[in-house]
Structure formats: structure tokens, C-alpha cells
Design a protein around this motif. Structure first.
Motif, PDB file in Angstrom:
ATOM      1  N   GLU A  52      -4.404  16.653  20.900  1.00 43.44           N
ATOM      2  CA  GLU A  52      -3.114  16.801  20.239  1.00 43.44           C
ATOM      3  C   GLU A  52      -2.826  15.602  19.344  1.00 43.44           C
ATOM      4  O   GLU A  52      -2.360  15.743  18.208  1.00 43.44           O
ATOM      5  CB  GLU A  52      -2.005  16.960  21.283  1.00 43.44           C
ATOM      6  N   LEU A  53      -3.081  14.396  19.850  1.00 40.23           N
ATOM      7  CA  LEU A  53      -2.886  13.195  19.038  1.00 40.23           C
ATOM      8  C   LEU A  53      -3.827  13.201  17.850  1.00 40.23           C
ATOM      9  O   LEU A  53      -3.437  12.846  16.729  1.00 40.23           O
ATOM     10  CB  LEU A  53      -3.099  11.942  19.886  1.00 40.23           C
ATOM     11  N   PHE A  54      -5.076  13.591  18.061  1.00 35.38           N
ATOM     12  CA  PHE A  54      -6.040  13.664  16.970  1.00 35.38           C
ATOM     13  C   PHE A  54      -5.542  14.597  15.874  1.00 35.38           C
ATOM     14  O   PHE A  54      -5.557  14.248  14.689  1.00 35.38           O
ATOM     15  CB  PHE A  54      -7.385  14.139  17.501  1.00 35.38           C
ATOM     16  N   ALA A  55      -5.083  15.788  16.249  1.00 34.88           N
ATOM     17  CA  ALA A  55      -4.593  16.753  15.258  1.00 34.88           C
ATOM     18  C   ALA A  55      -3.406  16.187  14.484  1.00 34.88           C
ATOM     19  O   ALA A  55      -3.299  16.368  13.263  1.00 34.88           O
ATOM     20  CB  ALA A  55      -4.213  18.061  15.944  1.00 34.88           C
ATOM     21  N   ALA A  56      -2.514  15.475  15.180  1.00 33.55           N
ATOM     22  CA  ALA A  56      -1.326  14.925  14.523  1.00 33.55           C
ATOM     23  C   ALA A  56      -1.688  13.810  13.552  1.00 33.55           C
ATOM     24  O   ALA A  56      -1.159  13.752  12.428  1.00 33.55           O
ATOM     25  CB  ALA A  56      -0.347  14.412  15.575  1.00 33.55           C
ATOM     26  N   THR A  57      -2.579  12.922  13.943  1.00 28.02           N
ATOM     27  CA  THR A  57      -2.934  11.803  13.060  1.00 28.02           C
ATOM     28  C   THR A  57      -3.775  12.275  11.878  1.00 28.02           C
ATOM     29  O   THR A  57      -3.642  11.745  10.772  1.00 28.02           O
ATOM     30  CB  THR A  57      -3.678  10.702  13.831  1.00 28.02           C
ATOM     31  N   VAL A  58      -4.632  13.268  12.090  1.00 31.79           N
ATOM     32  CA  VAL A  58      -5.385  13.837  10.970  1.00 31.79           C
ATOM     33  C   VAL A  58      -4.417  14.440   9.950  1.00 31.79           C
ATOM     34  O   VAL A  58      -4.562  14.246   8.731  1.00 31.79           O
ATOM     35  CB  VAL A  58      -6.380  14.899  11.464  1.00 31.79           C
ATOM     36  N   THR A 134      -6.561   7.094  15.233  1.00 29.81           N
ATOM     37  CA  THR A 134      -6.594   6.857  13.791  1.00 29.81           C
ATOM     38  C   THR A 134      -6.751   8.138  12.976  1.00 29.81           C
ATOM     39  O   THR A 134      -6.657   8.092  11.744  1.00 29.81           O
ATOM     40  CB  THR A 134      -7.742   5.906  13.417  1.00 29.81           C
ATOM     41  N   GLY A 135      -7.020   9.264  13.614  1.00 33.12           N
ATOM     42  CA  GLY A 135      -7.238  10.501  12.872  1.00 33.12           C
ATOM     43  C   GLY A 135      -8.488  10.471  12.022  1.00 33.12           C
ATOM     44  O   GLY A 135      -8.544  11.089  10.956  1.00 33.12           O
ATOM     45  N   THR A 136      -9.495   9.761  12.497  1.00 28.62           N
ATOM     46  CA  THR A 136     -10.725   9.562  11.732  1.00 28.62           C
ATOM     47  C   THR A 136     -11.845  10.455  12.244  1.00 28.62           C
ATOM     48  O   THR A 136     -12.017  10.616  13.451  1.00 28.62           O
ATOM     49  CB  THR A 136     -11.176   8.091  11.826  1.00 28.62           C
ATOM     50  N   ILE A 137     -12.603  11.025  11.319  1.00 33.92           N
ATOM     51  CA  ILE A 137     -13.807  11.784  11.635  1.00 33.92           C
ATOM     52  C   ILE A 137     -15.004  10.926  11.249  1.00 33.92           C
ATOM     53  O   ILE A 137     -15.013  10.305  10.178  1.00 33.92           O
ATOM     54  CB  ILE A 137     -13.837  13.115  10.858  1.00 33.92           C
ATOM     55  N   VAL A 170     -10.900   3.419  18.635  1.00 34.26           N
ATOM     56  CA  VAL A 170     -12.027   2.976  17.805  1.00 34.26           C
ATOM     57  C   VAL A 170     -13.109   2.289  18.650  1.00 34.26           C
ATOM     58  O   VAL A 170     -14.297   2.569  18.475  1.00 34.26           O
ATOM     59  CB  VAL A 170     -11.537   2.073  16.664  1.00 34.26           C
ATOM     60  N   PRO A 171     -12.763   1.360  19.573  1.00 32.51           N
ATOM     61  CA  PRO A 171     -13.811   0.768  20.409  1.00 32.51           C
ATOM     62  C   PRO A 171     -14.594   1.807  21.209  1.00 32.51           C
ATOM     63  O   PRO A 171     -15.807   1.661  21.390  1.00 32.51           O
ATOM     64  CB  PRO A 171     -13.028  -0.179  21.331  1.00 32.51           C
ATOM     65  N   GLN A 172     -13.922   2.851  21.692  1.00 36.25           N
ATOM     66  CA  GLN A 172     -14.651   3.911  22.392  1.00 36.25           C
ATOM     67  C   GLN A 172     -15.643   4.590  21.459  1.00 36.25           C
ATOM     68  O   GLN A 172     -16.762   4.922  21.858  1.00 36.25           O
ATOM     69  CB  GLN A 172     -13.670   4.937  22.955  1.00 36.25           C
ATOM     70  N   ALA A 173     -15.237   4.778  20.212  1.00 37.36           N
ATOM     71  CA  ALA A 173     -16.135   5.400  19.240  1.00 37.36           C
ATOM     72  C   ALA A 173     -17.370   4.543  19.018  1.00 37.36           C
ATOM     73  O   ALA A 173     -18.503   5.042  18.984  1.00 37.36           O
ATOM     74  CB  ALA A 173     -15.405   5.629  17.914  1.00 37.36           C
ATOM     75  N   THR A 184     -20.430   7.583   8.160  1.00 39.00           N
ATOM     76  CA  THR A 184     -19.369   7.847   7.193  1.00 39.00           C
ATOM     77  C   THR A 184     -18.078   8.079   7.961  1.00 39.00           C
ATOM     78  O   THR A 184     -18.013   8.965   8.821  1.00 39.00           O
ATOM     79  CB  THR A 184     -19.688   9.080   6.330  1.00 39.00           C
ATOM     80  N   PHE A 185     -17.051   7.284   7.662  1.00 41.60           N
ATOM     81  CA  PHE A 185     -15.752   7.405   8.321  1.00 41.60           C
ATOM     82  C   PHE A 185     -14.795   8.118   7.361  1.00 41.60           C
ATOM     83  O   PHE A 185     -14.593   7.663   6.230  1.00 41.60           O
ATOM     84  CB  PHE A 185     -15.203   6.028   8.689  1.00 41.60           C
ATOM     85  N   VAL A 186     -14.205   9.200   7.815  1.00 38.05           N
ATOM     86  CA  VAL A 186     -13.338  10.024   6.971  1.00 38.05           C
ATOM     87  C   VAL A 186     -11.950  10.064   7.588  1.00 38.05           C
ATOM     88  O   VAL A 186     -11.776  10.560   8.703  1.00 38.05           O
ATOM     89  CB  VAL A 186     -13.896  11.458   6.829  1.00 38.05           C
ATOM     90  N   SER A 187     -10.971   9.536   6.871  1.00 35.39           N
ATOM     91  CA  SER A 187      -9.573   9.609   7.299  1.00 35.39           C
ATOM     92  C   SER A 187      -8.791  10.313   6.208  1.00 35.39           C
ATOM     93  O   SER A 187      -8.264   9.684   5.284  1.00 35.39           O
ATOM     94  CB  SER A 187      -9.002   8.214   7.573  1.00 35.39           C
ATOM     95  N   GLY A 188      -8.751  11.628   6.260  1.00 35.41           N
ATOM     96  CA  GLY A 188      -8.046  12.422   5.268  1.00 35.41           C
ATOM     97  C   GLY A 188      -8.859  12.645   4.008  1.00 35.41           C
ATOM     98  O   GLY A 188      -9.995  12.182   3.881  1.00 35.41           O
TER      99      GLY A 188
END
Length: 219
Positions: A52-58, A134-137, A170-173, A184-188
Motif C-alpha cells: 500500500e505504501l509502495f503504491a502511494a509513493t509511486v 521511496t516509490g522506486t522501481i 533502501v538499505p533492504q534493497a 536502473t532506479f526509476v522513481s516516476g
């Protein structure tokens, strides 16, 4: 030959330089060092992150977020594309994700030329993981992702993210990611702003990003 341009000021002498540096040292020498906190969240992910947080930040990054289940991926993606669209897909994209439209397959033994990527209406890929806070892919050219050019040249990127690929921080990532892979980091959608804060999208990559979150909405 034209004479070299000068500032009109006399050059700084060695004595003047030494005095200036001494004054800087005197001014900064009494400043107490500042302790920088390093108590980041370093715990590795022990389960799926907050979808849910991921969807909101994206969505905060002006990406379009869609929720679906595995059997409905192809139908959802087909509905997001204009009729007659040409979609670039990596060769190993799952068959169950492929929309009912014209597909241009990229991968061994045939890599599409850049002109063909540029002419495509969209690109469809998976990802390595998503970061909730961060909503990052993050893509690493792994399964269902293809080479980096696929997600940089076409103007519309559709990206499938399973809920079990989402981590919270991010540290978990970085505990999961392989630093030697092409990350490649994609934020929007791709965007930039000039000095007057006029936002321009599509400068360095796709101006439209559809994120398809697959799985249960609960953690």
C-alpha cells in the motif's frame, strides 16, 4: 594574437595567500565537529514490504498505479494501450503478461535497433524489486527486464511489480541487489526542471510510467 583576458586585479602574493589560509583555519578551527547519525535501518527484509505504501509513493511521482492479480495482467495491460499499439518486450517476458497487440521482441539472437525502439508505442518489462518508502522501481537487466535501452528509449513504460518483490527501505534493497549488475532506479516518469522550476517530462526516458502491482493488497 589577442592578449589574454585578465580580471584587472593584481595576482595574489604568497604572503597574501598564506594570510588568507591562516584566517580560514583560525575561523574554522574552533568549530566542534558535527556527529552524523549512521543509525540507518540495516535489517534485511524478512517478508514482503508494504504494498500500500509502495503504491502511494509511486503515485506521488505522477506514475499511474494499477492493482491486479496474475491471471488478469494481460487484460489490464491491453486496456492501458491504444488500439494498434506496438509494444517492445524482452524475449523472456512471461507469456501470461503479453498484451493482445503487436509485439516487438528484443533479445538474443535479435536486438532491435534504436530507431525501432524509438518508434514503438510502449515497452513492457518486469523489475528486480520495488522500494516502498521511496516509490522506486529497480531494474537490473535480469529476468523479464531486458537490456537497459528498452526502458530508456520508448516514451511509455509499463512495469510489472509483484508484491513479493517489494521491500520497505533502501538499505533492504541494497542487501538484495547485486552491485555488479547494471542497476536502473526509476522513481516516476522521466522529468527535470529548469531554474524557474518549469517541469519537463520525457527528457531522459519515458514520460509515461504505468506500474502494475500484482498480488494481494495486504502485507
Amino acid at each position: 594574437m589577442a592578449p589574454a583576458r585578465t580580471s584587472g586585479r593584481p595576482p595574489m602574493t604568497a604572503d597574501a595567500r598564506a594570510e588568507m589560509l591562516a584566517r580560514i583555519r583560525a575561523a574554522t578551527g574552533s568549530v566542534a565537529p558535527v556527529a552524523i547519525p549512521r543509525d540507518y535501518e540495516h535489517a534485511p527484509a524478512t517478508g514482503p514490504g508494504d504494498a500500500e505504501l509502495f503504491a502511494a509513493t509511486v503515485a506521488d511521482y505522477r506514475a499511474r498505479v494499477h492493482r491486479t492479480t496474475e491471471p488478469e495482467i494481460a487484460d489490464l495491460i491491453t486496456g492501458l494501450l491504444p488500439p494498434g499499439s506496438t509494444v517492445v518486450c524482452p524475449a523472456d517476458l512471461p507469456e501470461s503478461w503479453r498484451p493482445r497487440t503487436t509485439l516487438a521482441i528484443d533479445g538474443d539472437p535479435h536486438l532491435l535497433p534504436v530507431a525501432e525502439l524509438d518508434a514503438a508505442d510502449a515497452v513492457l518489462t518486469g523489475c528486480r524489486l520495488g522500494i516502498a518508502v521511496t516509490g522506486t522501481i529497480v531494474l537490473d537487466a535480469g529476468p523479464a527486464q531486458g537490456r537497459r535501452a528498452l526502458t530508456l528509449v520508448p516514451d511509455h513504460h509499463l512495469c510489472v511489480v509483484r508484491t513479493d518483490q517489494i521491500v520497505d527501505t533502501v538499505p533492504q534493497a541494497f542487501r538484495i541487489l547485486d552491485p555488479v549488475r547494471p542497476l536502473t532506479f526509476v522513481s516516476g516518469p522521466s522529468a527535470t526542471s529548469d531554474i524557474e522550476l518549469n517541469r519537463v517530462e520525457g527528457v531522459h526516458g519515458p514520460r509515461t510510467l504505468d506500474v502494475i502491482v500484482v498480488g494481494s493488497a495486504s502485507r
